[in-house]
Motif scaffolding. Structure first.
Motif, PDB file in Angstrom:
ATOM      1  N   GLU A  21       0.881  -1.108   0.118  1.00  0.00           N
ATOM      2  CA  GLU A  21       0.153  -0.021   0.111  1.00  0.00           C
ATOM      3  C   GLU A  21       0.760   1.348   0.057  1.00  0.00           C
ATOM      4  N   LEU A  22       1.972   1.230   0.970  1.00  0.00           N
ATOM      5  CA  LEU A  22       2.844   2.436   1.005  1.00  0.00           C
ATOM      6  C   LEU A  22       3.503   2.519  -0.359  1.00  0.00           C
ATOM      7  N   ALA A  23       4.044   1.491  -0.862  1.00  0.00           N
ATOM      8  CA  ALA A  23       4.841   1.639  -2.330  1.00  0.00           C
ATOM      9  C   ALA A  23       3.956   2.143  -3.280  1.00  0.00           C
ATOM     10  N   GLU A  24       2.621   1.844  -3.334  1.00  0.00           N
ATOM     11  CA  GLU A  24       1.807   2.302  -4.347  1.00  0.00           C
ATOM     12  C   GLU A  24       1.538   3.947  -4.109  1.00  0.00           C
ATOM     13  N   VAL A  25       1.516   4.545  -2.698  1.00  0.00           N
ATOM     14  CA  VAL A  25       1.528   5.689  -2.618  1.00  0.00           C
ATOM     15  C   VAL A  25       2.830   6.496  -3.223  1.00  0.00           C
ATOM     16  N   LEU A  26       3.880   5.821  -2.748  1.00  0.00           N
ATOM     17  CA  LEU A  26       5.078   6.458  -3.284  1.00  0.00           C
ATOM     18  C   LEU A  26       5.424   6.437  -4.879  1.00  0.00           C
ATOM     19  N   ARG A  27       4.445   5.475  -5.409  1.00  0.00           N
ATOM     20  CA  ARG A  27       4.704   5.351  -6.798  1.00  0.00           C
ATOM     21  C   ARG A  27       3.955   6.600  -7.592  1.00  0.00           C
ATOM     22  N   LYS A  28       2.567   6.875  -6.959  1.00  0.00           N
ATOM     23  CA  LYS A  28       1.891   7.775  -7.424  1.00  0.00           C
ATOM     24  C   LYS A  28       2.559   9.549  -7.188  1.00  0.00           C
ATOM     25  N   ARG A  29       3.568   9.306  -5.999  1.00  0.00           N
ATOM     26  CA  ARG A  29       4.103  10.756  -5.772  1.00  0.00           C
ATOM     27  C   ARG A  29       5.489  10.470  -6.249  1.00  0.00           C
ATOM     28  N   SER A  30       5.947   9.776  -6.863  1.00  0.00           N
ATOM     29  CA  SER A  30       7.284   9.597  -7.317  1.00  0.00           C
ATOM     30  C   SER A  30       8.034  11.032  -8.058  1.00  0.00           C
ATOM     31  N   GLU A  31       7.177  11.756  -8.843  1.00  0.00           N
ATOM     32  CA  GLU A  31       7.376  12.829  -9.597  1.00  0.00           C
ATOM     33  C   GLU A  31       7.654  13.746  -8.619  1.00  0.00           C
ATOM     34  N   ASP A  32       6.896  14.209  -7.493  1.00  0.00           N
ATOM     35  CA  ASP A  32       7.163  15.007  -6.336  1.00  0.00           C
ATOM     36  C   ASP A  32       8.364  14.900  -5.514  1.00  0.00           C
ATOM     37  N   MET A  33       8.548  13.378  -5.257  1.00  0.00           N
ATOM     38  CA  MET A  33       9.848  12.960  -4.620  1.00  0.00           C
ATOM     39  C   MET A  33      10.938  13.269  -5.139  1.00  0.00           C
ATOM     40  N   ASP A  34      11.087  13.056  -6.710  1.00  0.00           N
ATOM     41  CA  ASP A  34      12.115  13.487  -7.575  1.00  0.00           C
ATOM     42  C   ASP A  34      12.449  14.743  -7.558  1.00  0.00           C
ATOM     43  N   ARG A  35      11.376  15.702  -7.379  1.00  0.00           N
ATOM     44  CA  ARG A  35      11.894  16.863  -7.453  1.00  0.00           C
ATOM     45  C   ARG A  35      12.474  17.534  -6.132  1.00  0.00           C
TER      46      ARG A  35
END
Length: 270
Positions: free
Chosen positions: A73-87
């Protein structure tokens, strides 16, 4: 400066997404219970030996299933927010020299340092928590966030391992006991995944902020730069079976250190 408010937004988003994705979180428990429990039998008292065996089986399966489900579940949340995390976490912009990550420096304000007979109060206290480090490629937030989570098989449901017949519940009373332990351990496994995730996020933020803080202090003359040297040899042999041609060795010969001459510092922004 590091956008601290963005972290609060991230956590709020994770909480909301996790709540929504956790509504069907008992599916693994139901599948384990259905697969490992047979038809109803005569109810009898559970012996200490049977209770111990059932508890160990249910605890192990429940904890593993809970850790798996919550991790995914948490990995899916991170996947959806990966672009924000990259920035937000751009470690490649912090690299120094040829493949060197800066030190990590922590800051405490209005720090109180207690000793047996002495109390010291400092308006600011800085500490080099991690020295400069050589890396072959810049890390990303993924190097921190997935540590300790079971995300290798999130494309499929939790795989129930083979369990010997004697370790499965044999009647209704054993089934009820088994399921109660299974539910509790599943919840504990989910909580463990959340705790790991929270600790990973805190460590990621601390590291990134600490590296950025190093550059701020360096620009103000409060900390020195690590010393990096490079040596090249035409031919080198580490052992009789290995020949290195054009061998270049890069070393950190001196780490960053605080400059203890306030007259050389530039004023700190308040």
């Amino acid at each position: 400066m590091f956008a601290k408010g963005w972290i609060a937004v991230l956590l709020a988003g994770i909480s909301a997404a996790a709540l929504a994705s956790g509504q069907g979180s008992t599916s693994s428990v139901d599948r384990i219970s259905a697969e490992l429990t047979g038809p109803s039998g005569q109810e009898e008292s559970i012996s200490v030996v049977r209770e111990t065996a059932l508890r160990e089986t249910a605890s192990t399966l429940g904890a593993r299933a809970g850790l798996h489900d919550r991790s995914c579940e948490l990995a899916e949340v991170l996947r959806k927010r990966s672009e924000d995390m990259d920035r937000q976490f751009r470690f490649n912009s912090l690299m120094m020299g040829r493949g060197m990550l800066p030190p990590v420096i922590s800051e405490a304000r209005d720090a109180v340092l207690m000793e047996r007979n002495v109390m010291r109060i400092a308006s600011r206290a800085y500490r080099i928590d991690e020295p400069a480090m050589l890396v072959d490629v810049p890390p990303t937030w993924r190097n921190w966030m997935y540590v300790g989570l079971t995300v290798e098989s999130c494309d499929k449901p939790f795989k129930i391992p083979e369990v010997a017949h004697q370790l499965r519940p044999q009647n209704d009373k054993e089934r009820a006991f088994f399921n109660s332990v299974l539910q509790a351990s599943y919840k504990a496994g989910r909580e463990q995944a959340q705790q790991v995730f929270d600790a990973n996020l805190a460590r990621l933020v601390r590291t990134y902020q600490g590296m950025r803080r190093y550059f701020e202090l360096y620009e103000r003359g409060m900390v020195s730069a690590p010393v990096l040297i490079s040596e090249t040899e035409v031919v080198a042999m580490d052992d009789p079976n290995t020949l290195l041609v054009g061998n270049t060795v890069i070393r950190i010969t001196a780490g960053a250190a605080f400059v203890q001459k306030p007259e050389q510092w530039k004023p700190l922004a308040q």
